[in-house]
Design an enzyme around this catalytic site. Structure first.
Site, PDB file in Angstrom:
ATOM      1  N   GLU A  42       0.885  -1.156   0.000  1.00 14.23           N
ATOM      2  CA  GLU A  42       0.000   0.000   0.000  1.00 14.23           C
ATOM      3  C   GLU A  42       0.926   1.210   0.000  1.00 14.23           C
ATOM      4  O   GLU A  42       1.864   1.257   0.799  1.00 14.23           O
ATOM      5  CB  GLU A  42      -0.879   0.033   1.254  1.00 14.23           C
ATOM      6  CG  GLU A  42      -1.839   1.215   1.207  1.00 14.23           C
ATOM      7  CD  GLU A  42      -2.631   1.454   2.494  1.00 14.23           C
ATOM      8  OE1 GLU A  42      -2.279   0.866   3.536  1.00 14.23           O
ATOM      9  OE2 GLU A  42      -3.602   2.229   2.448  1.00 14.23           O
ATOM     10  N   ARG A 268       6.435 -12.759   9.035  1.00 12.18           N
ATOM     11  CA  ARG A 268       7.098 -11.507   8.699  1.00 12.18           C
ATOM     12  C   ARG A 268       8.437 -11.435   9.422  1.00 12.18           C
ATOM     13  O   ARG A 268       8.687 -12.143  10.388  1.00 12.18           O
ATOM     14  CB  ARG A 268       6.217 -10.332   9.082  1.00 12.18           C
ATOM     15  CG  ARG A 268       6.052 -10.134  10.585  1.00 12.18           C
ATOM     16  CD  ARG A 268       5.054  -9.026  10.899  1.00 12.18           C
ATOM     17  NE  ARG A 268       5.240  -7.885  10.026  1.00 12.18           N
ATOM     18  CZ  ARG A 268       4.254  -7.118   9.564  1.00 12.18           C
ATOM     19  NH1 ARG A 268       3.011  -7.386   9.899  1.00 12.18           N
ATOM     20  NH2 ARG A 268       4.506  -6.095   8.787  1.00 12.18           N
ATOM     21  N   LYS A 278       5.209   0.425  10.520  1.00 15.29           N
ATOM     22  CA  LYS A 278       5.106   1.707   9.831  1.00 15.29           C
ATOM     23  C   LYS A 278       4.767   2.833  10.817  1.00 15.29           C
ATOM     24  O   LYS A 278       5.261   3.942  10.703  1.00 15.29           O
ATOM     25  CB  LYS A 278       4.019   1.625   8.755  1.00 15.29           C
ATOM     26  CG  LYS A 278       4.587   1.497   7.355  1.00 15.29           C
ATOM     27  CD  LYS A 278       3.494   1.409   6.312  1.00 15.29           C
ATOM     28  CE  LYS A 278       4.034   0.689   5.072  1.00 15.29           C
ATOM     29  NZ  LYS A 278       2.995   0.413   4.081  1.00 15.29           N
TER      30      LYS A 278
END
Length: 564
Positions: A42, A268, A278
């Site tokens: 994104e 991850r 983020k």
RNA sequence: UGGGGCGUAGCCAAGCGGUAAGGCAGCGGGUUUUGAUCCCGUCAUGCGAAGGUUCGAAUCCUUCCGCCCCAGCCA
């Protein structure tokens, strides 16, 4: 003649991980004839080391199996997204060394198709316009242990839903007033299946589609279908999407999509002494704890690039850490190893004195100058050579001189000898101090005939130190970086991660002196400053004639352990 | 306390019923005009735990323990 039997190289090959095994099996069984993967960020922030793992995985798989990998911006939420991020992501993926197949894709390119699929769901009675507010919807959803309740508007007619959804699209309702939901099962133990919202009203300009839409599909409604549109065969995401897989499959099964992609999840990347969310990275930037997204201490791709990490070292790192479904925390030392490994093999050598201390050679004629040739790399002739000018006045590092020291100290000591790298052996006689007792100069003597050979009297120096000549060097600044956090897991134990920021993560050294050849240094080009570490020019702070170097990473330092 | 996952050395990770790969870190040694690199050696009688099946179990079964994810109209 090749003397590397394939069996030997095969024996050394890394074993396949579970996704490679799945693909092999799918290919063998003819489930697919070739594979298509995708990297779907994104565009709402900068890419970091965790994304590098995903990029290497997706592009790597396509390469390994002769398939293709797309770059798709998953831009379904215009509130957080922007072109700035799109551009930085494109740059980072390219810099890492990967090329996406065909044009860049945007989920927003598929909004028309996605919209028609929403209509399709409404027509078969599998989607409805829900009038619940977000707050009410939460109450109706139930909890982890209690089933939810059906929305009061769950049983509207197809016609009414069609009309209402069209009004949503036309902008007739305010944000939050209603939403389009998939009609699945409000009692499902999987909360994602409790009539998930698939379209919501957002009267926000979209960075890619402008003002065309005021309703936007949710991630769940967009992702699998976008995969299907692109012919993605293996849709690889991280573990937290595991619970979404039944929903992903539900849409694929209930819509007239052109393909049936399958979702697979892997763990991850987590790195100790590092944050990779983020939200936290954004906070470091917004609160001014760092110099921006590309601060050399940041685990962002752009930060690591500015720091001097190389694409090859990052790819190698991602290869080494493996791909599994087990949550893990990789030691940042593994990353540092990969960076050193690549830089050691490829970085030309140079000398730079970080904390200069003057050395005067009392037996060397004041007006004499010599030039020595030094190799660009100790075991790579192709990296050429450089010229070093020598004179009676030099600078060495303060750390490399002591008035007296024990036998473990192999540098310059009064009455002892040391080798000047690529030049003479010298012996120190005395040192001069200022009023404060600080050593400001060392008087030493050159030992004759020690260029390329040991002293004739048989008294060999124990160590080698680097130097620059006083009459010919380049003034520069050097920025030394240490890990950004002092704790392995910043923010664990209920603490704010900002509390474990390392106050000494940046040390700026001014008045450093480098050998003249460094005047030609270019950004992103690594040098090894011998005995110090790997360095590269910092584009942001360098000025013409006054370079600033970033220390990418220090050399492994076994002396540090002995010295303690 | 519902659902979904995951536990192999300090860290990452192979292993898929035949007796614990490899890498990082560490430790010891050798080479070296970088205390670097490189080279050699060393590092799990044991695979979260306890039972069970089997000639044989990290691998199969049972129970237990621990950790992660999910209740956004974020992705």
């Amino acid at each position: 003649m090749s003397d590397t039997p394939s069996s030997e190289s095969a024996a050394k090959q890394k074993p396949a991980h579970f996704i490679q095994n799945i693909i092999k099996r799918d290919l063998d069984e003819g489930k697919v004839t070739s594979i298509v993967t995708r990297f779907p960020p994104e565009p709402n922030g900068y890419l970091h080391i965790g994304h590098a793992k995903s990029i290497c995985l997706n592009f790597g798989l396509a390469k390994d199996f002769g398939g293709q990998c797309n770059l798709r911006f998953d831009d379904t939420n215009p509130e957080k997204e922007s072109d700035e991020y799109v551009e930085s992501i494109k740059r980072d993926v390219s810099w890492l060394g990967f090329q996406w197949q065909g044009d860049i894709r945007f989920t927003s390119d598929y909004f028309d198709t996605l919209y028609s699929w929403a209509l399709e769901l409404i027509r078969v009675g599998k989607a409805y316009v829900c009038d619940l507010t977000p707050e009410q919807a939460r109450e109706y959803r139930g909890t982890l242990t209690e089933p939810g309740r059906n929305s009061p508007t769950r049983d509207r007619s197809v016609e009414e839903n069609l009309t209402l959804f069209e009004k949503m699209r036309a902008g007739e309702f305010d944000e939050g007033r209603c939403s389009l939901r998939a009609k699945i099962d409000m009692a499902s133990p999987n909360i994602n299946m409790r009539d998930p919202v698939i379209y919501r009203i957002k009267k926000v300009r979209h960075h890619h589609t402008g003002d065309k839409w005021c309703v936007y599909p949710s991630y769940d409604f967009a992702h699998g279908q976008s995969d299907a549109i692109e012919g993605v065969t293996h849709s690889i995401c991280t573990l937290e999407f595991e619970d979404h897989r039944p929903l992903y499959e539900w849409f694929i099964a209930n819509l007239s999509v052109p393909a049936t992609p399958k979702q697979y999840e892997f763990a991850r990347l987590n790195l100790n002494y590092t944050v990779t969310s983020k939200r936290k990275l954004r906070q470091l930037v917004d609160d001014g704890h760092v110099d921006g997204w590309d601060d050399p201490r940041m685990p962002t791709i752009s930060g690591m690039r500015r720091r001097g990490f190389t694409p090859a070292s990052l790819r190698n790192f991602c290869e080494r850490i493996g791909v599994t479904r087990a949550d893990s925390v990789v030691d940042v030392g593994m990353l540092e190893y990969c960076v050193r490994d690549d830089l050691d093999k490829n970085a030309p050598r140079a000398m730079c004195v970080l904390r200069p201390l003057k050395v005067t050679l009392t037996n060397y004629p004041e007006d004499r100058r010599e030039e020595f040739v030094a190799p660009g790399h100790p075991n790579r002739d192709d990296l050429g050579e450089r010229r070093l000018s020598f004179g009676p006045s030099l600078y060495i590092d303060r750390e490399d001189f002591r008035e007296e020291a024990n036998k473990k100290y192999k540098r310059l000591v009064i009455g002892k000898r040391v080798r000047l790298r690529n030049a003479y052996v010298i012996e120190a006689d005395e040192c001069i101090k200022d009023d404060g007792g600080q050593i400001i100069e060392v008087k030493a003597r050159v030992i004759d005939n020690t260029i390329g050979q040991d002293p004739e009297d048989g008294i060999k120096p124990k160590g080698v130190i680097h130097w620059v000549s006083a009459h010919d060097h380049l003034a520069c600044d050097v920025r030394l970086y240490d890990r950004l956090f002092t704790e392995e897991s910043p923010g664990s134990g209920g603490k704010d991660f900002l509390e474990s920021i390392n106050p000494d993560s940046l040390e700026v050294l001014t008045g450093c002196m480098a050998e003249p050849s460094l005047a030609n240094a270019a950004a992103e080009f690594a040098y090894q400053f011998e005995r110090e570490g790997y360095f590269c020019l910092d584009e942001k702070y360098s000025k013409s004639g006054k370079p600033v170097f970033n220390r990418t990473i220090g050399l492994r330092d076994s002396w540090a352990k002995i010295a303690d």
